[in-house]
Write an enzyme that holds these catalytic residues in place. Structure first.
Site, mmCIF file in Angstrom:
data_model
loop_
_atom_site.group_PDB
_atom_site.id
_atom_site.type_symbol
_atom_site.label_atom_id
_atom_site.label_comp_id
_atom_site.label_asym_id
_atom_site.label_seq_id
_atom_site.Cartn_x
_atom_site.Cartn_y
_atom_site.Cartn_z
ATOM 1 C CG HIS B 137 -1.798 -1.126 1.363
ATOM 2 N ND1 HIS B 137 -3.090 -1.083 0.913
ATOM 3 C CD2 HIS B 137 -1.619 -2.364 1.858
ATOM 4 C CE1 HIS B 137 -3.657 -2.249 1.133
ATOM 5 N NE2 HIS B 137 -2.798 -3.046 1.698
ATOM 6 C CB VAL B 260 4.828 -22.278 20.973
ATOM 7 C CG1 VAL B 260 4.974 -21.768 22.400
ATOM 8 C CG2 VAL B 260 6.105 -22.027 20.184
ATOM 9 C CE LYS B 336 -18.656 -6.378 4.655
ATOM 10 N NZ LYS B 336 -19.283 -7.599 4.168
ATOM 11 N NE ARG B 397 -8.786 -7.663 6.289
ATOM 12 C CZ ARG B 397 -9.758 -8.229 5.591
ATOM 13 N NH1 ARG B 397 -10.458 -9.216 6.125
ATOM 14 N NH2 ARG B 397 -10.055 -7.810 4.372
ATOM 15 C CB SER B 424 -3.992 -4.870 5.456
ATOM 16 O OG SER B 424 -3.771 -3.782 4.610
ATOM 17 C CB CYS B 487 2.148 -27.282 -13.881
ATOM 18 S SG CYS B 487 0.829 -26.035 -13.924
ATOM 19 C CB CYS B 524 -6.712 -27.349 -15.644
ATOM 20 S SG CYS B 524 -5.261 -28.239 -15.032
ATOM 21 C CB CYS B 529 0.107 -30.786 -12.747
ATOM 22 S SG CYS B 529 -0.609 -29.575 -11.627
#
Lengths: 417, 573, 124
Positions: B137, B260, B336, B397, B424, B487, B524, B529
């Site tokens: 950003h 942990v 949002k 987030r 973010s 692939c 696909c 693959c």
């Protein structure tokens, strides 16, 4: 870079490519098949069920038997074959760039090219199946390969979404291999595949088929733990309140095939947005002179026998093109008329002879007349007791008319409600 | 503060049926407990608490009647770990191998310290770094005065340097906020002012026509836009891998599938994991969505992470180059964030959406998410269609109630650093975050020596799909397995997959291979693959195909062999 | 009186046929032609099915050999045949048409290889 030369470069060694290479060779041209898998046969190698070759050979063969016939024939003809070879790029002047581990980068300079790359399967995102992304969501083709060739069971209890032939075939196959199948769910009001498969794959094994239903959610963080199904309304949208959770560890998607045309699109071949394949003429030539297409790369076929026919046609077109630089213009459109979703080929030339048209109807009908007209002249009319979207119709024309505005196909009959 | 909080609660409809109790601990941390009918009330109470003047952060132990975060009882794991005993003694232990943890590791590798990074997942970045949209950003969005605003702008400026040193793709594309009518104007002026205060370079409001000159596929309905040329894009998993590989080159060690379970603070700290006890001089808490749990284990609970899930939608790569800048809307049009953009690989990437969820591992995608994202996208652009979508997925987030970063030495525990609340713009801020962590570390360890042979440079592997024909031939000469394309959609070779499996950060699962090589990310979606990659993984790792997983324990791809050869064999022929 | 419903698969018309069995005589309705009548009567009295499955092939690539029956077998014997074939193992190389199991379960039908399978080493 290794430079190889051939007359007809065939991209994809499945049924369309095999038939094309064989025919080209029989007509005296040098043919070369470039196949990405370790062996020829394409998708047929995983089709161990019968139902192939009834039209072409008058026998009930399995897919791999059908493929073996062509593989043997192509071997006897001395057609060049490169397996484990991926085509990276083709050019309008018919250079095919490919790569494999033995030869490295290869440029095949061809005088004509046949595109026979087949199809890929539609994925869960393309049908907007929501929920988590655990292990255990596969397409029917993947499951078929895993079970029939790799020798593994991908799960122990499977829900199948989609009642096309491949979905029903796998319902039976999984049941025979010990995977329980609580049900097949189909979003449309009618099954997507042949009646024979409903009878011999579902009814024989008491596998319920739920029409007007879809899978709305997948559950499970690491591995599928279940799915939620729901009824859908006329707009194919889930009806709130009809959700039902089914425990399973495998979701098998049989939700459609998409012709594989990345190579075609890269050179701006004219595409048909309805078939998702190239626009082809009666000789299977695309909008790029000398580049032909055949089989499922053109449109999704139901019968491998038809696929082989288109391969042969493409080969004949390719050989004629090499010989006399076939006219690449003068096309007239083939129009999809009443109740016709699409027709291939999409173009013909006035005077084209022995043209096969392959079409799919939009809606099922009884007592239907499939009529091909050039202007006011009726070129052909066939009557069918029943026409169904899952069953492609072939119309064999002696001549494609003499000019004017092209030809048009209509299907008129009694609507099945 | 408590009185102020209750006052703000009073009379608000959404808290009517809630029973909320608040108390202040450690001077300025507001602790909430009690019951609310819905999870969204719990989150709203937390946000309200965070808005009270003087509150440094919020610990929210309220429970909802509808949904609650799943309980994780780690006592058994801790017992096992303690029983195993000490397995490692290191100077620095970093908990979390996402972009933040790997960035810290690489930066601190400069010093003569033994550094170990642990992560509970079986790959780096498998928490929320992998589902991040990779936007660097420009920094107009974060409120001036917050830590994230400062680090966003600083980090953004440092990205060219990082990209050059570490060899990852970084496109400085610029970004837009679209204005459709005058109700957007006010918000845009706010962004301009806020961005300018934050130090965002080149920020300006431009006309719709000018915007469309820059990006022709923007909607014709856009009348004006906020333009910030400094915004850019990375592939977050690529950055994380680059950081981790460079860290490893400089002596950092990595232990995956290491969770942990308990922390006994002291000198050294004893960090109890499923694999045993790790003694560490300094601990850095970079545990993403679980950073609050780690803090609590260390007896330093002063914030709570409330997961906010976001969905991203990926469109077909054939649309590459159509709209490379980010375009978003003002809060007038959508409350949002998110909007259409494009990854450096060239897939249009739309989203994210935002929804508060109680479960930190809720990676589901709902119809509402897709609808919101696509509707927004279609409004902002032209020439895209629903059938262009190839896949979608969600991430979480790691948001605190203050909605800001926490990057500081613990006030309670010696030699313990928190880098939490990294939602973010954590990716954008990453280079600045790493610098700040280094500064905190140096202050904690005055006189610490630097290595002489520290090498901040990493040479990325050549990607076959980007090579010229000559380069491809050279690659194949070096390793013929580059001639075997596995692939098809993304043109990924067997050699690339094998190299990823045996790489510095080994890729041992299908998802790890996918993230390193892109095999399976194409249109696909691994239809072709999948089986081949599975075989290669089994072969290279010496496993049976039955042991290969999608992303670690419990995500087996296969169930059983279809034939039992040993018993009841009937020989034919 | 026993009543059974069948969907005919002989042609795309897919007629819905109802078969009646009163213990002495059997009759059908709903069929559009004689072939449908035979179909329904056979499905009732003696339904037959093709066998297609795969058999382990040691040392081959692929590792499973698809096989097909040379004729149909009674439907109620299908699962027994499948079980027999499930336990059958053969080895590469195999040629299309090779008899893998002769006269399976004494039903006068052979199980043959649907395709060639080469030895694994030869396919690399």
């Amino acid at each position: 870079m290794k430079i190889l030369k051939t007359d007809v470069a065939v991209i994809g060694g499945g049924p369309a490519g095999l038939a094309a290479a064989l025919e080209a060779s029989k007509l005296g041209a040098k043919a070369m098949i470039l196949e990405r898998d370790f062996e020829l046969g394409g998708i047929l190698q995983q089709c161990i069920h019968d139902g192939f070759g009834l039209l072409k050979f008058g026998r009930r063969m399995s897919g791999c038997q059908y493929a073996q016939f062509y593989i043997d024939a192509v071997g006897e003809e001395g057609v060049d074959v490169l397996t484990d070879t991926m085509v990276l790029e083709i050019t309008p002047d018919k250079k095919v760039y490919a790569v494999n581990s033995t030869d490295g980068l290869v440029c095949v300079e061809a005088r004509a090219v046949v595109l026979s790359m087949g199809c890929r399967e539609r994925t869960r995102s393309q049908v907007f199946i929501l929920g988590t992304r655990p292990a255990g969501v596969y397409t029917a083709g993947q499951v078929q390969r895993i079970i029939n060739m790799e020798g593994y069971l991908p799960g122990k209890r499977a829900v199948i979404l989609g009642s096309g032939d491949i979905g029903m075939i796998m319902a039976r196959r999984m049941t025979l291999e010990g995977i329980s199948v609580p049900g097949v769910y189909e979003v449309m009001p009618a099954p997507g595949g042949l009646t024979r498969n409903i009878v011999q794959c579902l009814n024989d094994y008491d596998i319920p088929l739920h029409l007007n239903h879809t899978v709305v959610q997948v559950h499970g963080k690491k591995r599928v733990e279940g799915v939620t199904v729901a009824r859908v309304d006329e707009r194919r949208k889930p009806v709130p309140g009809t959700e039902k959770r089914i425990d399973c560890d495998l979701l098998v998607l049989s939700v459609g095939l998409i012709p594989e045309n990345e190579l075609s699109r890269a050179i701006d071949i004219e595409m048909d947005p309805v078939t998702n394949g190239p626009v082809v003429g009666a000789d299977m030539m695309t909008s790029v002179p000398g580049i032909f297409a055949a089989g499922n790369a053109v449109a999704v076929f139901d019968l491998v026998d038809y696929v082989s026919d288109t391969g042969e046609r493409a080969a004949r077109g390719a050989v004629r093109y090499i010989g006399d630089g076939t006219k690449t213009g003068g096309w007239l459109p083939v129009t999809a008329g009443e109740n016709v979703l699409y027709v291939v080929p999409q173009k013909v030339r006035p005077g084209d002879e022995a043209v096969d048209l392959y079409l799919r109807v939009l809606r099922p009908m009884r007592d239907a007349a499939v009529t091909v007209r050039a202007g006011n002249d009726t070129l052909r009319q066939d009557r069918h007791a029943v026409v169904n979207p899952p069953e492609m119709v072939r119309v064999r024309l002696e001549r494609a008319g003499d000019g004017g505005a092209g030809i048009r196909v209509d299907v008129i009959g009694e609507e099945v409600l | 503060m408590v009185d102020e909080f209750y006052m703000r609660l009073k009379g608000k409809e959404r808290f009517a049926d809630c029973d909320i109790r608040a108390e202040v601990k450690d001077g300025d941390i507001l602790w909430l407990s009690g019951i609310a009918p819905k999870w969204e009330n719990v989150v709203a109470a937390g946000h309200l608490a965070a808005s009270v003047p003087g509150v440094r952060n919020v610990v929210n132990h309220m429970r909802a009647l509808d949904h609650n975060p799943p309980e994780h009882d780690r006592t058994a794991v801790a017992e096992t770990g303690r029983a195993i005993g000490v397995i490692e003694r290191v100077d620095v232990l970093i908990i979390g191998a996402g972009i933040t943890g790997c960035g810290a590791a690489r930066q601190l590798a400069k010093y003569r310290q033994s550094i170990l990074v642990v992560d509970k997942c079986n790959d780096i970045g498998e928490g929320n770094t992998k589902s991040n949209n990779g936007m660097v950003h420009s920094g107009y969005d974060s409120k001036h005065g917050t830590l994230k605003a400062k680090l966003n702008v600083e980090g953004n400026a440092k990205y060219d340097g990082w990209a050059r040193e570490l060899g990852f793709k970084f496109n400085r594309t610029g970004s837009f906020v679209a204005g459709f009518d005058e109700s957007d104007r006010v918000h845009m002026e706010y962004f301009l002012e806020n961005g300018t205060k934050n130090g965002v370079p080149g920020i300006e409001i431009i006309s719709g026509e000018r915007a469309r000159e820059i990006a022709p596929y923007l909607s014709d309905e856009i009348r004006f836009a906020l333009w910030t040329p400094s915004a850019g894009y990375v592939e977050p998993q690529e950055v994380t891998l680059a950081l981790a590989e460079n860290a490893i080159d400089n002596g950092v060690r990595l232990m995956l599938e290491t969770e942990v379970a308990a922390i006994e603070t002291g000198e050294p700290h004893r960090v109890v994991t499923n694999r045993g006890v790790i003694e560490a001089g300094t601990v850095i808490n970079a545990a993403g969505a679980r950073a609050d749990e780690i803090a609590a284990m260390a007896g330093d609970e002063f914030f709570t992470i409330h997961p906010r899930r976001g969905t991203l939608v990926i469109l077909d790569k054939s649309l590459k180059g159509r709209l490379i800048q980010f375009v978003g809307t003002t809060p007038a049009n959508h409350t949002k964030g998110g909007g259409p953009t494009e990854t450096p690989e060239g897939n249009p990437l739309w989203g994210p959406s935002a929804i508060e969820v109680p479960d930190k591992e809720d990676y589901a995608v709902d119809a509402d998410d897709i609808e919101f994202i696509m509707e927004k996208g279609f409004k902002l652009t032209r020439g895209f269609k629903m059938s262009d979508v190839i896949t979608y997925f969600s991430g979480i987030r790691a948001s605190t109630y203050k909605e800001d970063f926490i990057i500081e030495a613990s006030r309670k525990v010696e030699r313990f650093i928190h880098v939490a609340g990294m939602q973010s713009p954590a990716v954008a801020a990453a280079p600045a975050v790493a610098d700040l962590l280094e500064e905190i570390f140096r202050n904690m360890h005055p006189g610490i020596e630097q290595k002489e042979d520290y090498n901040p440079y990493r040479t990325p592997p050549k990607e076959f799909r980007y090579c010229t024909m000559e380069e491809r031939e050279e690659l194949i000469r070096q390793d013929p397995r580059h001639g075997h394309v596995v692939c098809r959609c993304e043109t990924v070779t067997e050699a690339e997959i094998v190299n990823a499996i045996h790489g510095k950060v080994p890729a041992r699962t299908m998802d790890a291979i996918k993230r390193r090589t892109r095999a399976g990310m194409g249109r696909c979606q691994s239809g072709f693959c999948c089986v081949r990659v599975l075989d290669i993984l089994a072969r290279e790792l010496g496993l049976s195909p039955l042991e290969v997983t999608k992303n670690g324990t419990g995500s087996d791809l296969l169930y059983a062999p279809s034939r039992q050869p040993e018993e009841g064999e009937v020989r034919a022929k | 009186m026993t009543e059974k419903m069948y969907t005919c698969i002989v042609c795309p018309k897919s007629c819905r046929i109802v078969l009646y069995d009163d213990g002495e005589k059997r009759s059908v309705t709903g069929n559009g032609c004689k072939r449908g009548e035979s179909y329904a009567l056979n499905e009732y009295a003696n339904p037959m099915r093709m066998i297609t499955t795969a058999v382990r092939v040691i040392g081959g690539k692929p590792g499973l050999l698809p096989v097909i029956s040379t004729g149909e077998v009674p439907r109620d014997k299908l699962m027994a045949c499948m079980a027999e074939l499930y336990a059958t193992v053969t080895s590469a190389p195999v040629k299309q048409g090779d008899v893998i199991v002769e006269n399976v379960l004494g039903l006068n039908v052979d199980i043959i290889a649907s395709r060639d399978i080469k030895k694994k080493e030869e396919t690399v």
